[in-house]
Design a protein around this motif. Structure first.
Motif, mmCIF file in Angstrom:
data_model
loop_
_atom_site.group_PDB
_atom_site.id
_atom_site.type_symbol
_atom_site.label_atom_id
_atom_site.label_comp_id
_atom_site.label_asym_id
_atom_site.label_seq_id
_atom_site.Cartn_x
_atom_site.Cartn_y
_atom_site.Cartn_z
ATOM 1 N N PRO A 119 -27.564 21.383 51.138
ATOM 2 C CA PRO A 119 -27.651 22.769 51.612
ATOM 3 C C PRO A 119 -27.591 23.788 50.484
ATOM 4 O O PRO A 119 -26.827 23.643 49.534
ATOM 5 N N GLY A 120 -28.422 24.794 50.609
ATOM 6 C CA GLY A 120 -28.501 25.821 49.570
ATOM 7 C C GLY A 120 -29.752 25.607 48.748
ATOM 8 O O GLY A 120 -30.863 25.605 49.272
ATOM 9 N N THR A 121 -29.569 25.375 47.482
ATOM 10 C CA THR A 121 -30.711 25.150 46.588
ATOM 11 C C THR A 121 -30.727 23.730 46.035
ATOM 12 O O THR A 121 -31.354 23.456 45.018
ATOM 13 N N GLY A 122 -30.017 22.805 46.685
ATOM 14 C CA GLY A 122 -29.969 21.439 46.175
ATOM 15 C C GLY A 122 -28.934 21.307 45.078
ATOM 16 O O GLY A 122 -28.232 22.253 44.744
ATOM 17 N N LEU A 123 -28.862 20.104 44.512
ATOM 18 C CA LEU A 123 -27.901 19.835 43.437
ATOM 19 C C LEU A 123 -28.625 19.500 42.137
ATOM 20 O O LEU A 123 -29.698 18.901 42.164
ATOM 21 N N PRO A 124 -28.042 19.865 40.994
ATOM 22 C CA PRO A 124 -28.623 19.438 39.708
ATOM 23 C C PRO A 124 -28.585 17.917 39.620
ATOM 24 O O PRO A 124 -27.699 17.275 40.191
ATOM 25 N N VAL A 125 -29.529 17.343 38.908
ATOM 26 C CA VAL A 125 -29.621 15.889 38.805
ATOM 27 C C VAL A 125 -29.626 15.476 37.341
ATOM 28 O O VAL A 125 -30.300 16.093 36.514
ATOM 29 N N LEU A 126 -28.882 14.426 37.018
ATOM 30 C CA LEU A 126 -28.875 13.865 35.667
ATOM 31 C C LEU A 126 -29.507 12.482 35.727
ATOM 32 O O LEU A 126 -29.011 11.587 36.405
ATOM 33 N N ILE A 127 -30.636 12.322 35.037
ATOM 34 C CA ILE A 127 -31.320 11.028 34.969
ATOM 35 C C ILE A 127 -31.089 10.453 33.583
ATOM 36 O O ILE A 127 -31.470 11.062 32.585
ATOM 37 N N THR A 128 -30.458 9.305 33.501
ATOM 38 C CA THR A 128 -30.161 8.694 32.208
ATOM 39 C C THR A 128 -30.905 7.379 32.050
ATOM 40 O O THR A 128 -31.280 6.731 33.019
ATOM 41 N N GLY A 129 -31.102 6.979 30.798
ATOM 42 C CA GLY A 129 -31.777 5.714 30.523
ATOM 43 C C GLY A 129 -32.299 5.683 29.111
ATOM 44 O O GLY A 129 -32.407 6.722 28.440
ATOM 45 N N SER A 130 -32.633 4.502 28.646
ATOM 46 C CA SER A 130 -33.156 4.343 27.286
ATOM 47 C C SER A 130 -34.554 4.934 27.182
ATOM 48 O O SER A 130 -35.228 5.173 28.192
ATOM 49 N N THR A 131 -34.993 5.174 25.966
ATOM 50 C CA THR A 131 -36.336 5.687 25.717
ATOM 51 C C THR A 131 -37.383 4.744 26.297
ATOM 52 O O THR A 131 -37.313 3.526 26.111
ATOM 53 N N GLY A 132 -38.345 5.314 27.017
ATOM 54 C CA GLY A 132 -39.440 4.510 27.563
ATOM 55 C C GLY A 132 -39.166 3.884 28.909
ATOM 56 O O GLY A 132 -39.973 3.086 29.395
#
Length: 211
Positions: A119-132
């Motif tokens: 609700p509202g404008t959504g939540l910030p998202v953190l996407i993690t992982g190695s290069t590629g």
């Protein structure tokens, strides 16, 4: 346009298609003028056209909201074809193209969906992982999902900020990480904020590679 919406909102909408002829009689306007207007609505994604005799039109948004789907076309050969897609839609999610969407990435993707619909404008998202590993690709798919679901408006920008290629950010990263030079951080925030406002952002993806 209002007449088209009213007829489509009718419970028995299949029997209430709007034709150019009916609009001519209603507004006392020449048929070719009405036909041109209706066809423009179709091309603009606002109306649905059935190539029957007579040619019939319905309001696209009304149908999509009623059946909770996104129609793939604006023109159909018959009312039967339109009804078939409305009642038996191919529910394809942008996430379906992601390898592992039904396996190893199922839970992360469900979390992305939950964040988008918060609700509202959504939540910030953190996407993690190695290069590629596909972080940028997943971010773009996430953006498309938000547009398809109406969390972002059609035409919203997807802004990809590569921190490593932006000197102003690269130079201040040590200060940001160590929280030492507060005025530099404020300057950075202002610069980025001004940039994003100019872009009229819909979705912003920050990328930072950490060695």
């Amino acid at each position: 346009m209002e007449l088209l919406q009213d007829e489509t909102a009718n419970k028995d909408w299949q029997n209430n298609g709007v034709s150019a002829e009916s609009l001519c009689q209603h507004f006392s306007v020449r048929r070719n003028t009405i036909s041109a207007y209706l066809n423009e609505l179709c091309k603009g994604g606002q109306a649905i056209k059935i190539n029957s005799r007579p040619v019939l039109f319905w309001d696209r948004k009304q149908l999509e909201e009623r059946y909770e789907i996104k129609l793939t076309d604006h023109e159909y050969a018959s009312l039967k074809d339109l009804t078939a897609q409305l009642e038996n839609p191919k529910k394809i999610s942008p996430f379906d193209v992601v390898i592992g969407s039904q396996g190893s990435l199922y839970t992360p993707i469900e979390r992305l969906k939950a964040a988008a619909g918060y609700p509202g404008t959504g939540l910030p998202v953190l996407i993690t992982g190695s290069t590629g590993t596909g972080k940028s690709f997943l971010a773009k798919v996430f953006y498309q999902y938000c547009v398809d679901k109406g969390f972002l408006a059609e035409g919203s920008n997807f802004v990809h900020l590569n921190c490593a290629s932006m000197p102003i950010i690269r130079n201040y990263l040590p200060a940001i990480y160590l929280a030492i030079v507060r005025e530099h951080l404020l300057e950075l925030v202002k610069i980025v904020k001004d940039y994003l406002m100019r872009q009229m952002v819909g979705c912003c993806f920050w990328m930072k590679s950490i060695a």
